[in-house]
Design a protein around this motif. Structure first.
Motif, PDB file in Angstrom:
ATOM      1  N   THR A  22     -12.869  41.117 -14.549  1.00 25.26           N
ATOM      2  CA  THR A  22     -12.311  40.202 -13.946  1.00 25.26           C
ATOM      3  C   THR A  22     -10.885  41.405 -14.341  1.00 25.26           C
ATOM      4  O   THR A  22      -9.658  40.509 -14.578  1.00 25.26           O
ATOM      5  CB  THR A  22     -12.023  38.463 -14.412  1.00 25.26           C
ATOM      6  N   PHE A  24      -9.444  42.521 -18.078  1.00 27.79           N
ATOM      7  CA  PHE A  24      -8.866  42.234 -19.236  1.00 27.79           C
ATOM      8  C   PHE A  24      -8.610  43.653 -19.289  1.00 27.79           C
ATOM      9  O   PHE A  24      -7.486  44.220 -20.316  1.00 27.79           O
ATOM     10  CB  PHE A  24      -9.985  41.199 -19.875  1.00 27.79           C
ATOM     11  N   THR A  27      -6.076  46.000 -17.886  1.00 28.64           N
ATOM     12  CA  THR A  27      -5.210  45.315 -18.238  1.00 28.64           C
ATOM     13  C   THR A  27      -4.318  45.698 -19.303  1.00 28.64           C
ATOM     14  O   THR A  27      -3.329  46.268 -19.476  1.00 28.64           O
ATOM     15  CB  THR A  27      -5.095  43.943 -17.198  1.00 28.64           C
ATOM     16  N   GLN A  28      -5.090  45.139 -21.028  1.00 30.34           N
ATOM     17  CA  GLN A  28      -4.920  45.220 -21.443  1.00 30.34           C
ATOM     18  C   GLN A  28      -3.988  46.721 -22.187  1.00 30.34           C
ATOM     19  O   GLN A  28      -3.302  47.780 -23.154  1.00 30.34           O
ATOM     20  CB  GLN A  28      -5.422  45.015 -22.676  1.00 30.34           C
ATOM     21  N   CYS A  46     -14.806  39.181  -8.377  1.00 28.53           N
ATOM     22  CA  CYS A  46     -13.986  39.943  -9.954  1.00 28.53           C
ATOM     23  C   CYS A  46     -12.482  40.904  -9.442  1.00 28.53           C
ATOM     24  O   CYS A  46     -11.908  40.294 -10.218  1.00 28.53           O
ATOM     25  CB  CYS A  46     -14.944  40.525 -10.189  1.00 28.53           C
ATOM     26  N   GLN A  49     -10.207  38.472  -8.378  1.00 23.14           N
ATOM     27  CA  GLN A  49      -9.234  37.826  -9.980  1.00 23.14           C
ATOM     28  C   GLN A  49      -8.157  38.669 -10.684  1.00 23.14           C
ATOM     29  O   GLN A  49      -7.124  38.466 -10.908  1.00 23.14           O
ATOM     30  CB  GLN A  49     -10.361  37.327 -10.420  1.00 23.14           C
ATOM     31  N   ALA A  50      -8.568  40.068 -10.554  1.00 22.72           N
ATOM     32  CA  ALA A  50      -8.707  41.441 -11.733  1.00 22.72           C
ATOM     33  C   ALA A  50      -6.988  41.212 -10.928  1.00 22.72           C
ATOM     34  O   ALA A  50      -5.922  41.279 -12.160  1.00 22.72           O
ATOM     35  CB  ALA A  50      -9.092  42.399 -12.086  1.00 22.72           C
ATOM     36  N   ASN A  53      -4.762  38.183 -11.795  1.00 23.75           N
ATOM     37  CA  ASN A  53      -4.494  38.582 -13.449  1.00 23.75           C
ATOM     38  C   ASN A  53      -3.543  39.525 -13.374  1.00 23.75           C
ATOM     39  O   ASN A  53      -3.181  39.892 -14.830  1.00 23.75           O
ATOM     40  CB  ASN A  53      -5.854  38.891 -14.564  1.00 23.75           C
ATOM     41  N   SER A  54      -3.617  40.587 -12.901  1.00 22.54           N
ATOM     42  CA  SER A  54      -2.264  41.831 -13.461  1.00 22.54           C
ATOM     43  C   SER A  54      -1.037  41.937 -13.017  1.00 22.54           C
ATOM     44  O   SER A  54      -0.441  42.793 -12.785  1.00 22.54           O
ATOM     45  CB  SER A  54      -3.255  43.047 -13.203  1.00 22.54           C
ATOM     46  N   LYS A  57       2.006  43.923 -14.598  1.00 21.53           N
ATOM     47  CA  LYS A  57       1.770  44.198 -16.641  1.00 21.53           C
ATOM     48  C   LYS A  57       1.065  45.324 -15.982  1.00 21.53           C
ATOM     49  O   LYS A  57       0.298  45.376 -16.971  1.00 21.53           O
ATOM     50  CB  LYS A  57       0.088  43.132 -16.736  1.00 21.53           C
TER      51      LYS A  57
END
Length: 237
Positions: A22, A24, A27-28, A46, A49-50, A53-54, A57
């Motif tokens: 997803t 994480f 993105t981090q 996935c 969702q990724a 989530n991004s 970002k």
């Protein structure tokens, strides 16, 4: 953070994460460094969702993709992350995926991995764990097995750290389960029991490899000269 620091990821880096789930990690890394990061995963769900989530970002891009047949030009990336998906594929295919990752990695680029390994094998437990999580793990998937997979002639090991797994406190366990509701919480309460049992049997390591051409005059053999070093203490917050 180990990867970023020891492979010099920065704003000019072009990073590929294979098996991004997803998103994480991708993105981090982009958020920490400003790097352009591409994440691929077999799961359409996935990837969707990724992408969510991004949003907002950083320079992060996600696509459905298969490590068995990477749709990128040769030597496209300064860094490639591979490892997270390897426990889910048959053992006989893992080395092929690593070699495919090396093809899209630039000369002098960095191959990054982090993997759990079994300190002690238990056929019955590993079989039940695989059934629950659709993994393809084996009791013999120990530290030597995983590190030997990366023993490729073009790769030099530049950095390695080995970690002990700490089992969760009651407070941490409750916080984790609080993310789930209703039937989903019941399902994950069962899954967490597997994680805890698995945690008693595993350690994990991170590693940074560098891709060199065979006749590169700058290549140091063995890497780092006659000595290697062990960091006795480090605190990262």
């Amino acid at each position: 953070k180990d990867w970023i620091k020891n492979s010099f990821i920065g704003k000019s880096s072009n990073v590929l994460e294979i098996g991004c789930s997803t998103g994480f990690i991708s993105t981090q890394i982009s958020a920490y460094t400003g790097a352009r990061v591409v994440g691929i995963d077999l799961s359409k769900k996935c990837i969707e969702q990724a992408k969510l989530n991004s949003i907002g970002k950083g320079k992060v891009f996600f696509h459905v993709g298969n490590a068995k047949n990477l749709k990128f030009k040769k030597s496209s990336f300064s860094h490639v992350i591979i490892g997270g998906h390897l426990p889910w594929i048959p053992a006989g295919e893992r080395e092929e995926h690593i070699k495919n990752a090396m093809k899209v990695l630039k000369p002098n680029g960095f191959l990054l991995t982090s993997l759990y390994f079994y300190k002690e094998g238990d056929d019955n437990f590993v079989h039940r764990f695989n059934e629950e999580f659709n993994t393809s793990l084996r009791p013999e998937d120990n530290y030597d097995y995983w590190t030997n997979l990366f023993n490729q002639k073009e790769l030099d090991l530049e950095y390695k750290a080995i970690f002990k797994v700490n089992l969760p406190s009651k407070e941490r366990l409750n916080l984790y389960l609080s993310m789930f509701k209703g039937k989903e919480r019941e399902q994950w309460t069962k899954k967490v029991k597997f994680f805890i049992e698995n945690g008693k049997r595993i350690g994990f390591f991170t590693a940074v490899f560098r891709k060199y051409s065979k006749n590169d005059p700058a290549r140091q053999i063995p890497r780092g000269g006659i000595y290697t070093f062990k960091k006795l203490k480090e605190n990262v917050y």
